[in-house]
Design a protein around this motif. Structure first.
Motif, short mmCIF file in Angstrom:
data_model
loop_
_atom_site.label_atom_id
_atom_site.label_comp_id
_atom_site.label_asym_id
_atom_site.label_seq_id
_atom_site.Cartn_x
_atom_site.Cartn_y
_atom_site.Cartn_z
N ASP B 30 0.84 -1.21 0.00
CA ASP B 30 0.00 0.00 0.00
C ASP B 30 0.87 1.25 0.00
O ASP B 30 0.59 2.22 -0.72
N LEU B 31 1.91 1.23 0.82
CA LEU B 31 2.77 2.41 0.90
C LEU B 31 3.55 2.60 -0.41
O LEU B 31 3.73 3.72 -0.90
N LEU B 32 4.00 1.50 -1.02
CA LEU B 32 4.76 1.59 -2.28
C LEU B 32 3.90 2.16 -3.41
O LEU B 32 4.43 2.78 -4.34
N ARG B 33 2.58 1.94 -3.33
CA ARG B 33 1.71 2.42 -4.41
C ARG B 33 1.54 3.94 -4.40
O ARG B 33 1.07 4.52 -5.36
N GLU B 111 3.60 -0.17 -8.80
CA GLU B 111 2.80 -1.35 -8.54
C GLU B 111 3.76 -2.46 -8.12
O GLU B 111 4.39 -3.10 -8.96
N PRO B 112 3.93 -2.64 -6.78
CA PRO B 112 4.93 -3.59 -6.30
C PRO B 112 4.70 -4.97 -6.90
O PRO B 112 3.57 -5.45 -6.98
N GLY B 120 17.20 -17.96 -5.28
CA GLY B 120 16.15 -18.45 -4.41
C GLY B 120 15.45 -17.36 -3.64
O GLY B 120 14.40 -17.60 -3.03
N GLU B 121 15.99 -16.16 -3.65
CA GLU B 121 15.36 -15.03 -2.97
C GLU B 121 14.11 -14.60 -3.73
O GLU B 121 13.92 -14.94 -4.90
N THR B 122 13.26 -13.83 -3.07
CA THR B 122 12.15 -13.17 -3.75
C THR B 122 12.37 -11.67 -3.66
O THR B 122 12.65 -11.14 -2.57
N HIS B 123 12.30 -11.01 -4.79
CA HIS B 123 12.48 -9.56 -4.82
C HIS B 123 11.13 -8.85 -4.84
O HIS B 123 10.23 -9.27 -5.54
N ILE B 124 11.04 -7.78 -4.05
CA ILE B 124 9.87 -6.90 -4.10
C ILE B 124 10.31 -5.70 -4.94
O ILE B 124 11.15 -4.91 -4.51
N ASN B 442 13.83 -0.50 -11.75
CA ASN B 442 13.69 -1.84 -11.18
C ASN B 442 14.29 -1.96 -9.78
O ASN B 442 14.81 -3.01 -9.39
N GLU B 443 14.18 -0.88 -9.00
CA GLU B 443 14.60 -0.94 -7.59
C GLU B 443 13.90 -2.11 -6.91
O GLU B 443 12.72 -2.40 -7.18
N LYS B 444 14.62 -2.80 -6.05
CA LYS B 444 14.01 -3.95 -5.36
C LYS B 444 14.48 -4.01 -3.91
O LYS B 444 15.48 -3.39 -3.53
#
Lengths: 471, 471
Positions: B30-33, B111-112, B120-124, B442-444
């Motif tokens: 929500d904050l990222l949006r 839009e995150p 194996g990591e997950t990027h936001i 593409n900041e993550k």
């Protein structure tokens, strides 16, 4: 005032041109409204529309005209050879420069606007008003006036209108070769140059060549944060500025290997001729807010703009360009640069030397791509021809002052194409003014350039027809 | 696994943080949006919305919080002092960098998007995911987990969230002065820095300062056609590149008068400490497609990015930037540049020296304006404090490896503000990674940065509460 004797065909045509003005302007505005920007793919359909519009106009005038496709923007080619006798080929271009920066335009660049000027003139403001839609229409409208007044043109006329002049004229050479037999005429008339000053017409006999290049420097695989990487990561903007700065010394001399090969000093003849022109270099610079010649030390303004080669940076793109600040080290940076060429300078050699200059100065981790947008040599038109003498006389009569034989700092590479591929001399006659803001926001064409331009062409056609035009 | 003895408050809070993950992420998204770009006036309302969103969250958490207007973007300030005892002030910023070049984003920057990574990591992925929305939420979510698990925080907590960090923090100093009595705590906790590497947490103890400047060079009163004026007219892009190129020599040394005043060589102690870090400079550069340190000759990568000052060009604008080519001599050209400062370098003196350097090199007909966007000196955090020792221990426990005491090439000028205006030490603890593409497309933020970041703060709060947090 009615002439006391049967009016000559020329007089009738001049009167008809004056009477046509309202409708001639309407047609001019219609053409200006078409966004025929040839360098931007988004305007491809607009370029086609402009070509079709012109072809339709020529057909309506009784020309055998059509739109001719090319791999780039289409050509318009039309002929009216019913008069026989002398034959001229007119060349102009319907494409225009991009309009940015858009916010610096006082009016919509594609909605022609009349603006009164302080000197009593009226300006027609729009992109392409001067370069080259207004100029090419002076010739088309002259043909119209002559035909409406006299039924037939006084000589055979072919008209070739290009749509890629602002984009390097890539399709022109092959097109000239393919249509050589159709195009061959006694002389090429080109309307894409300036008056000598506001009241003195000119025929241009020498023009500089042009190498237009783009260089892109790449370093890291992505944009970097200068806080994290700054100091250790190569910055392509820094590499680019260092390379560009290395191309010119403090005296304005261009530091490219072999660049001055083929550059000649002015002959005493030319110096004497130019002295007679009484060009005011201070006034020329003052008009645009400048006072000091910025080119090679020890050379006058006229020499710098007509007879000396140049290096210019025409645009740089890289990193953050928005409001505020962003501490980015960009992954790449690019510049559009150009060299103006004179004398016998070889455009291919200059492009190659630029590429070598860049590559020799690339630090570790950097790569460069160099794209050539255009490469044309300088042009000299023969000055001893009867066509030229007639044209100068016609211009002098219309403007009631001696026409000038003028140099030009710009480049009209098509002149070389006509000479080399078709063996034809060109006559460069233009009615634009120095202050027309060609390629800039708020481009304009003076109303008198348009009206007296049309009348000038009528007088030139009459002279070139060599007496066949008498009533 | 159920503990065989009464669970400690910390264990409960850690378990609660893990259980909260799904909802914590929803709040993060929500904050990222919210497009809280502080440098661009068009996003002013978005900045206000972000501030309100955060204030509402803190109120829901039981903080006495509000949005505090400033002449720039508003502050969010909240307190939960019900625990008494030790008191920490947390600082973060809700504003983000602009997103251009937008076309280089693989997804909508606001839009995150979750993306699986090769390791194996997950990027936001979203603008601000790392800098600083993800980081600041690690602390807010830690407070939430502790309160939900134990009712009360283990110590007094104030939270200050700024909206102008990316825009020079102009309102922060006056705000700190005005609210000094509200803000004064034992220590400032800041979450805006990196891990040492993917598996090693770090407390940052030295950061470079930053002068961010913009220089605009003007010459003619309008854009000029290089065919007409080229050679005689001054080209501001040429002036700009020549001046920028003059600021750095072939050895990477910065050629600004007095620039190295206050720059110190590394002490043997620091060299020995950094050797122990076993920093791999080659790997650091290789990750972003580079191989050769680009800074001052003879200095290692770590020294170049942490301990040496820099000059960077962050953006150049001027002339034609569209497709194709335009033979324009622009009326003006501008560059955004920055200097990273170390040791005792004086940012005001550096800004003044830059301005003088530009002005001394302006040729005739040129003028320059220099705008200062930010000017902050380097920062050193005291390293002998018990707060630091406790924090290092907490981090080492969570990550099961010794936490590093790290330098940082970036700049967090607010640290100096807290020290100078409020007399408070700061602890810089961050969970970002070098490859987060902060300030880039593409900041993550890594999922583990978020989850283990929250858990790290729980352990730090527990230690700083000094035993008051036991069950």
């Amino acid at each position: 005032m009615t002439a006391p004797y049967p009016r000559l065909a020329l007089d009738k045509a001049l009167a008809q041109a004056d009477a046509n003005l309202g409708q001639s302007l309407e047609r001019f505005y219609d053409l200006l409204r078409i966004k025929s920007i040839s360098t931007e793919p988004a305007y491809r359909d607009d370029c086609r529309r402009a070509a079709q519009w012109l072809s339709d106009e020529l057909i309506a005038l009784g020309f055998d005209a059509s739109v001719r496709p090319t791999p780039g923007q289409p050509m318009v080619l039309g002929h009216d050879r019913s008069a026989g006798g002398a034959h001229v080929l007119f060349y102009g271009h319907y494409d225009v420069q991009p309009v940015d920066p858009l916010h610096e335009w006082a009016t919509d660049p594609f909605e022609p606007t009349l603006m009164p000027a302080a000197n009593g003139e009226t300006h027609i403001v729009a992109r392409g008003a001067s370069d080259d839609k207004g100029q090419l229409l002076t010739f088309v409208e002259a043909c119209r006036a002559w035909k409406e007044a006299n039924g037939n043109l006084p000589l055979s006329v072919s008209i070739l209108l290009e749509g890629e002049e602002e984009a390097g004229s890539k399709s022109l050479g092959p097109f000239l070769d393919e249509t050589a037999s159709e195009l061959k005429a006694d002389v090429v008339l080109v309307c894409d140059t300036d008056m000598w000053d506001d009241v003195t017409p000119a025929v241009t006999f020498m023009m500089r060549g042009l190498c237009g290049l783009e260089v892109e420097i790449s370093a890291a695989s992505r944009d970097l944060h200068s806080g994290v990487y700054g100091g250790a990561a190569r910055n392509p903007l820094q590499v680019l500025t260092t390379i560009l700065a290395s191309l010119r010394d403090d005296e304005g001399r261009i530091l490219l290997d072999g660049f001055y090969d083929g550059v000649e000093e002015l002959s005493p003849d030319v110096i004497a001729q130019w002295d007679r022109l009484a060009f005011d270099g201070d006034a020329f610079l003052n008009k645009v807010g400048l006072s000091t010649p910025a080119g090679e030390s020890g050379r006058g303004v006229l020499e710098q703009i007509w007879a000396r080669p140049t290096f210019e940076i025409n645009g740089i793109t890289g990193g953050y360009a928005g409001e505020g600040f962003k501490t980015v080290i960009p992954a790449k940076a690019s510049a559009k640069v150009s060299f103006r060429l004179v004398g016998q300078q070889d455009p291919k050699a200059v492009c190659a030397a630029f590429k070598a200059h860049v590559e020799a100065r690339l630090p570790a981790d950097c790569s460069a791509t160099v794209t050539i947008h255009s490469a044309s040599s300088a042009t000299h038109v023969r000055t001893g021809t009867p066509h030229l003498a007639k044209t100068l006389r016609a211009l002098s009569e219309e403007w009631e002052t001696d026409a000038a034989l003028s140099g030009n700092g710009g480049s009209i590479p098509v002149i070389n194409e006509f000479r080399d591929r078709l063996g034809m001399d060109a006559l460069l006659v233009g009615f634009a003014r120095f202050d027309n803001r060609v390629h800039s926001p708020n481009e304009k064409y003076d109303m008198s350039s348009f009206t007296k331009g049309i009348r000038s062409w009528l007088r030139i056609l009459d002279k070139l027809a060599d007496g066949h035009s008498g009533a």
